[in-house]
Design an enzyme around this catalytic site. Structure first.
Site, PDB file in Angstrom:
ATOM      1  N   ALA A  61       9.341  -8.359  37.830  1.00  0.00           N
ATOM      2  CA  ALA A  61      10.261  -9.284  38.499  1.00  0.00           C
ATOM      3  C   ALA A  61      11.701  -8.817  38.321  1.00  0.00           C
ATOM      4  O   ALA A  61      12.002  -8.052  37.403  1.00  0.00           O
ATOM      5  CB  ALA A  61      10.085 -10.678  37.920  1.00  0.00           C
ATOM      6  N   GLY A 106       5.586  -8.460  36.246  1.00  0.00           N
ATOM      7  CA  GLY A 106       4.956  -8.964  37.469  1.00  0.00           C
ATOM      8  C   GLY A 106       4.284  -7.872  38.285  1.00  0.00           C
ATOM      9  O   GLY A 106       3.333  -8.139  39.029  1.00  0.00           O
ATOM     10  N   GLU A 109       1.026  -7.556  36.709  1.00  0.00           N
ATOM     11  CA  GLU A 109       0.244  -8.758  37.052  1.00  0.00           C
ATOM     12  C   GLU A 109      -0.310  -8.667  38.481  1.00  0.00           C
ATOM     13  O   GLU A 109      -1.427  -9.105  38.751  1.00  0.00           O
ATOM     14  CB  GLU A 109       1.111 -10.013  36.883  1.00  0.00           C
ATOM     15  CG  GLU A 109       1.413 -10.304  35.411  1.00  0.00           C
ATOM     16  CD  GLU A 109       2.322 -11.485  35.224  1.00  0.00           C
ATOM     17  OE1 GLU A 109       3.506 -11.388  35.628  1.00  0.00           O
ATOM     18  OE2 GLU A 109       1.874 -12.517  34.693  1.00  0.00           O
ATOM     19  N   GLU A 129       7.436  -9.124  28.894  1.00  0.00           N
ATOM     20  CA  GLU A 129       8.236 -10.343  29.042  1.00  0.00           C
ATOM     21  C   GLU A 129       8.701 -10.920  27.711  1.00  0.00           C
ATOM     22  O   GLU A 129       9.801 -11.451  27.601  1.00  0.00           O
ATOM     23  CB  GLU A 129       7.448 -11.415  29.812  1.00  0.00           C
ATOM     24  CG  GLU A 129       7.329 -11.150  31.305  1.00  0.00           C
ATOM     25  CD  GLU A 129       6.149 -10.250  31.670  1.00  0.00           C
ATOM     26  OE1 GLU A 129       5.568  -9.614  30.767  1.00  0.00           O
ATOM     27  OE2 GLU A 129       5.814 -10.209  32.865  1.00  0.00           O
TER      28      GLU A 129
HETATM   29  N1  COA Z   1      14.374  -5.891  37.600  1.00  0.00           N
HETATM   30  C1  COA Z   1      15.626  -5.623  37.954  1.00  0.00           C
HETATM   31  N2  COA Z   1      16.298  -4.529  37.592  1.00  0.00           N
HETATM   32  C2  COA Z   1      15.634  -3.659  36.839  1.00  0.00           C
HETATM   33  C3  COA Z   1      14.308  -3.860  36.431  1.00  0.00           C
HETATM   34  C4  COA Z   1      13.669  -5.035  36.865  1.00  0.00           C
HETATM   35  N3  COA Z   1      12.409  -5.348  36.530  1.00  0.00           N
HETATM   36  N4  COA Z   1      13.928  -2.837  35.678  1.00  0.00           N
HETATM   37  C5  COA Z   1      14.982  -2.019  35.617  1.00  0.00           C
HETATM   38  N5  COA Z   1      16.004  -2.511  36.320  1.00  0.00           N
HETATM   39  C6  COA Z   1      17.313  -1.905  36.527  1.00  0.00           C
HETATM   40  C7  COA Z   1      18.031  -1.648  35.195  1.00  0.00           C
HETATM   41  O1  COA Z   1      18.744  -2.813  34.789  1.00  0.00           O
HETATM   42  C8  COA Z   1      18.929  -0.500  35.576  1.00  0.00           C
HETATM   43  O2  COA Z   1      20.045  -1.034  36.265  1.00  0.00           O
HETATM   44  P1  COA Z   1      21.506  -0.337  36.120  1.00  0.00           P
HETATM   45  O3  COA Z   1      21.309   1.021  36.739  1.00  0.00           O
HETATM   46  O4  COA Z   1      22.362  -1.263  36.906  1.00  0.00           O
HETATM   47  O5  COA Z   1      21.792  -0.289  34.643  1.00  0.00           O
HETATM   48  C9  COA Z   1      18.116   0.293  36.615  1.00  0.00           C
HETATM   49  O6  COA Z   1      17.125  -0.629  37.111  1.00  0.00           O
HETATM   50  C10 COA Z   1      17.405   1.483  36.010  1.00  0.00           C
HETATM   51  O7  COA Z   1      16.764   1.060  34.835  1.00  0.00           O
HETATM   52  P2  COA Z   1      16.815   1.930  33.501  1.00  0.00           P
HETATM   53  O8  COA Z   1      16.250   1.077  32.399  1.00  0.00           O
HETATM   54  O9  COA Z   1      18.185   2.495  33.305  1.00  0.00           O
HETATM   55  O10 COA Z   1      15.805   3.096  33.946  1.00  0.00           O
HETATM   56  P3  COA Z   1      14.795   3.898  33.066  1.00  0.00           P
HETATM   57  O11 COA Z   1      14.214   4.916  33.983  1.00  0.00           O
HETATM   58  O12 COA Z   1      15.456   4.334  31.778  1.00  0.00           O
HETATM   59  O13 COA Z   1      13.656   2.846  32.640  1.00  0.00           O
HETATM   60  C11 COA Z   1      12.081   1.113  33.011  1.00  0.00           C
HETATM   61  C12 COA Z   1      12.810   2.320  33.612  1.00  0.00           C
HETATM   62  C13 COA Z   1      11.231   0.508  34.127  1.00  0.00           C
HETATM   63  C14 COA Z   1      11.162   1.573  31.873  1.00  0.00           C
HETATM   64  C15 COA Z   1      13.081   0.113  32.428  1.00  0.00           C
HETATM   65  O14 COA Z   1      14.055  -0.135  33.416  1.00  0.00           O
HETATM   66  C16 COA Z   1      12.488  -1.215  32.045  1.00  0.00           C
HETATM   67  O15 COA Z   1      11.944  -1.349  30.956  1.00  0.00           O
HETATM   68  N6  COA Z   1      12.610  -2.203  32.924  1.00  0.00           N
HETATM   69  C17 COA Z   1      12.208  -3.557  32.601  1.00  0.00           C
HETATM   70  C18 COA Z   1      10.746  -3.768  32.817  1.00  0.00           C
HETATM   71  C19 COA Z   1      10.392  -5.180  32.497  1.00  0.00           C
HETATM   72  O16 COA Z   1      10.707  -5.719  31.449  1.00  0.00           O
HETATM   73  N7  COA Z   1       9.706  -5.812  33.454  1.00  0.00           N
HETATM   74  C20 COA Z   1       9.260  -7.164  33.307  1.00  0.00           C
HETATM   75  C21 COA Z   1      10.197  -8.078  33.969  1.00  0.00           C
HETATM   76  S1  COA Z   1       9.677  -9.743  33.790  1.00  0.00           S
END
Ligand code: COA
Length: 251
Positions: A61, A106, A109, A129
């Protein structure tokens, strides 16, 4: 419905739905899920493959949108997600998730709501989460428990662990790992398409239906997590790229 977040490709028997959001991590929104639901229900009862694009199946999400969401909105967000993901159970033909990159929150999920999962070897999975001060709200607590068992679900969801495709295979969370995960998904879909339609429909119904799933309880707890200060602590820490600090005991 005109689709903005997905692409569609049909063969005679199989519809492939590709998540194609502007953000390369393919964050899940209700609009995206509604488009997927529409594309599944208008597929002419084809076998369905749902896949991602760019860097991910979906990284979950939109976390930024969670910052200002109140618990009432969180509840309707979760209930709408449940409505769409539970619809997959009632769709009479198999739905296969073809997964690569990230399948988190999500996004994972959504994959769990499908009937089967085929993963690229480098896929990263997880329900992180809890590290954001909330909990899964689209059925993950129910479906992962059903698929992987209580102990594993407690470990993976309660600690917000990430895991790789080999671990997912060993826990029965994915059916197959393949470099050509889309090709393998198509091979399975074509095999399903050759099976007798009524028997396959009955098999799916019997395999997928559980009258005692606690989806509405999950939506309620998801909403309650939005009233707790740990939610802002977790989400702002993620956005500021810092470790989150949560209250250690009930205050
Ligand atoms: N929703 C919105 N924005 C997201 C996102 C999400 N689920 N996941 C990542 N982003 C954004 C980050 O905030 C970042 O934004 P910025 O460039 O403005 O700082 C950008 O996407 C890139 O993310 P980043 O973490 O820098 O990339 P990465 O390649 O190092 O890591 C992930 C990728 C997917 C591992 C990491 O972004 C992550 O753990 N995301 C969260 C996943 C999560 O918790 N999902 C459950 C949500 S309920």
């Amino acid at each position: 419905m005109a689709y903005r977040e997905i692409g569609i490709e049909d063969t005679d028997q199989v519809r492939t739905i590709t998540i194609k959001r502007e953000n390369p991590l393919n964050p899940i929104t209700i609009d995206l899920l509604s488009e997927i639901q529409d594309a599944v229900s208008n597929s002419g009862e084809r076998i369905i493959i749902i896949t991602g694009s760019n860097k991910a199946f979906s990284a979950g999400a939109d976390i930024k949108g969670f910052m200002d969401m109140d618990s009432a909105k969180a509840y309707s967000f979760a209930m709408k997600g449940h409505e769409i993901m539970n619809f997959f159970n009632s769709y009479p033909r198999p739905i296969i998730a073809a997964i690569h990159g990230f399948a988190l929150g999500g996004g994972f999920e959504l994959a769990l709501a499908c009937d089967m999962r085929v993963a690229h070897p480098a896929t990263v999975f997880g329900l992180p989460e809890i590290t954001l001060g909330i909990l899964p709200g689209f059925g993950g607590t129910q479906r992962l428990t059903k698929i992987a068992g209580e102990g594993r679900a407690m470990d993976l969801i309660g600690r917000g662990l990430r895991f790789n495709a080999q671990e997912a295979l060993s826990m029965g969370i994915v059916n197959y790992i393949a470099e050509d995960y889309l090709g393998k998904s198509m091979e399975i879909a074509v095999d399903f398409a050759a099976k007798p339609i009524q028997s396959l429909k009955f098999v799916k119904h019997l395999v997928r239906s559980r009258p005692d799933d606690m989806y509405s309880m999950e939506a309620e707890y998801f909403a309650r997590s939005f009233d707790h200060p740990d939610r802002k602590a977790g989400i702002s820490a993620f956005l500021e790229k810092k470790p989150a600090r949560f209250a250690q005991r009930k205050q």
